[in-house]
Enzyme design. Structure first.
Site, PDB file in Angstrom:
ATOM      1  N   HIS A 203     -30.852   6.917   5.121  1.00 30.20           N
ATOM      2  CA  HIS A 203     -30.057   7.880   5.517  1.00 30.20           C
ATOM      3  C   HIS A 203     -28.922   8.038   4.448  1.00 30.20           C
ATOM      4  O   HIS A 203     -28.678   7.429   3.493  1.00 30.20           O
ATOM      5  CB  HIS A 203     -29.072   7.240   6.824  1.00 30.20           C
ATOM      6  CG  HIS A 203     -28.423   6.146   6.719  1.00 30.20           C
ATOM      7  ND1 HIS A 203     -28.941   5.094   6.905  1.00 30.20           N
ATOM      8  CD2 HIS A 203     -27.118   5.961   6.579  1.00 30.20           C
ATOM      9  CE1 HIS A 203     -28.134   4.092   6.752  1.00 30.20           C
ATOM     10  NE2 HIS A 203     -26.701   4.497   6.467  1.00 30.20           N
TER      11      HIS A 203
ATOM     12  N   ASP B 279     -21.497  11.137  12.395  1.00 29.56           N
ATOM     13  CA  ASP B 279     -21.137   9.648  12.435  1.00 29.56           C
ATOM     14  C   ASP B 279     -20.150   9.300  13.580  1.00 29.56           C
ATOM     15  O   ASP B 279     -19.143  10.048  13.415  1.00 29.56           O
ATOM     16  CB  ASP B 279     -20.670   9.141  10.726  1.00 29.56           C
ATOM     17  CG  ASP B 279     -20.653   7.548  10.656  1.00 29.56           C
ATOM     18  OD1 ASP B 279     -20.300   6.907  11.732  1.00 29.56           O
ATOM     19  OD2 ASP B 279     -21.428   7.070   9.797  1.00 29.56           O
ATOM     20  N   ILE B 280     -20.439   8.382  14.493  1.00 29.32           N
ATOM     21  CA  ILE B 280     -19.478   8.046  15.541  1.00 29.32           C
ATOM     22  C   ILE B 280     -18.311   6.917  14.783  1.00 29.32           C
ATOM     23  O   ILE B 280     -17.273   6.751  15.589  1.00 29.32           O
ATOM     24  CB  ILE B 280     -20.020   7.261  16.520  1.00 29.32           C
ATOM     25  CG1 ILE B 280     -20.927   6.237  16.333  1.00 29.32           C
ATOM     26  CG2 ILE B 280     -20.524   8.335  17.639  1.00 29.32           C
ATOM     27  CD1 ILE B 280     -21.377   5.331  17.446  1.00 29.32           C
TER      28      ILE B 280
ATOM     29  N   GLN C  31     -25.500  -1.402   3.278  1.00 27.52           N
ATOM     30  CA  GLN C  31     -26.631  -0.718   4.390  1.00 27.52           C
ATOM     31  C   GLN C  31     -26.486  -1.703   5.442  1.00 27.52           C
ATOM     32  O   GLN C  31     -26.849  -2.900   5.606  1.00 27.52           O
ATOM     33  CB  GLN C  31     -27.788  -0.540   3.829  1.00 27.52           C
ATOM     34  CG  GLN C  31     -28.861   0.017   4.762  1.00 27.52           C
ATOM     35  CD  GLN C  31     -30.273   0.314   4.122  1.00 27.52           C
ATOM     36  OE1 GLN C  31     -30.681  -0.057   3.148  1.00 27.52           O
ATOM     37  NE2 GLN C  31     -30.991   1.114   4.804  1.00 27.52           N
ATOM     38  N   VAL C  32     -26.010  -0.850   6.559  1.00 33.50           N
ATOM     39  CA  VAL C  32     -26.302  -1.827   8.018  1.00 33.50           C
ATOM     40  C   VAL C  32     -27.436  -1.320   8.769  1.00 33.50           C
ATOM     41  O   VAL C  32     -28.016  -2.092   9.405  1.00 33.50           O
ATOM     42  CB  VAL C  32     -24.832  -1.489   8.766  1.00 33.50           C
ATOM     43  CG1 VAL C  32     -24.981  -1.903  10.142  1.00 33.50           C
ATOM     44  CG2 VAL C  32     -23.684  -1.979   7.889  1.00 33.50           C
TER      45      VAL C  32
END
Ligand code: AMP
Ligand code: ZN
Length: 138
Positions: free
Chosen positions: A102, A33-34, A96-97
């Site tokens: 996921h 994850d960034i 949730q974006v």
């Protein structure tokens, strides 16, 4: 493959957006994850685009969770973390974006003070629990 051209995770799968891949096979991908909650925060996705838990077929979900388990063990051993949360958000209300199903693997250390799922809460009255059961189970 089921794909949505506007989906950021679909673009990661086709490598038009770069990612740091921990594991990949023909059906699933795990990448860092960034915007990590902690070091090693990982996202595991199916290569097929499904919006949420309700869309992904059971057989693909099972295979994805085998990867979640494999990558979790890898993170646990290699990063020597004390534990990890498996988190999976569905719909905007739940945070949730990205609308491509996921699973988050969030490494934790003892006393890292990040978050606990035992949020302040009070014991429910038995009648409230019964009422919920009646609504859900009919
Ligand atoms: P959610 O809130 O469950 O939809 O989580 C989406 C996650 O995807 C967030 O934790 C983001 O930091 C992560 N994310 C978004 N874009 C990227 C990207 N290009 N590479 C890696 N992770 C991403
Ligand atoms: Zn997608």
């Amino acid at each position: 493959m089921i794909k949505d051209d506007k989906c950021i995770f679909c673009k990661i799968i086709e490598k038009s957006i770069p990612s740091k891949v921990l594991f990949e096979n023909d059906k699933n991908l795990a990448f860092l994850d960034i915007f990590p909650v902690s070091k090693g925060h990982t996202i595991v996705i199916p290569k097929n685009h499904y919006k949420n838990l309700e869309e992904i077929p059971n057989n693909e979900l099972s295979e994805l969770f085998e990867i979640v388990k494999k990558v979790s063990i890898l993170i646990h051993k290699k990063l020597k973390v004390d534990g990890y949360n498996i988190l999976q958000n569905n719909f905007r209300a739940a945070g949730q974006v990205v609308n491509h199903f996921h699973v988050h693997i969030i490494p934790r250390s003892n006393e890292d003070g990040k978050f606990k799922l035992f949020i302040p809460k009070k014991q429910a009255k038995e009648e409230e629990l019964n009422q919920i059961l009646r609504v859900i189970n009919g």
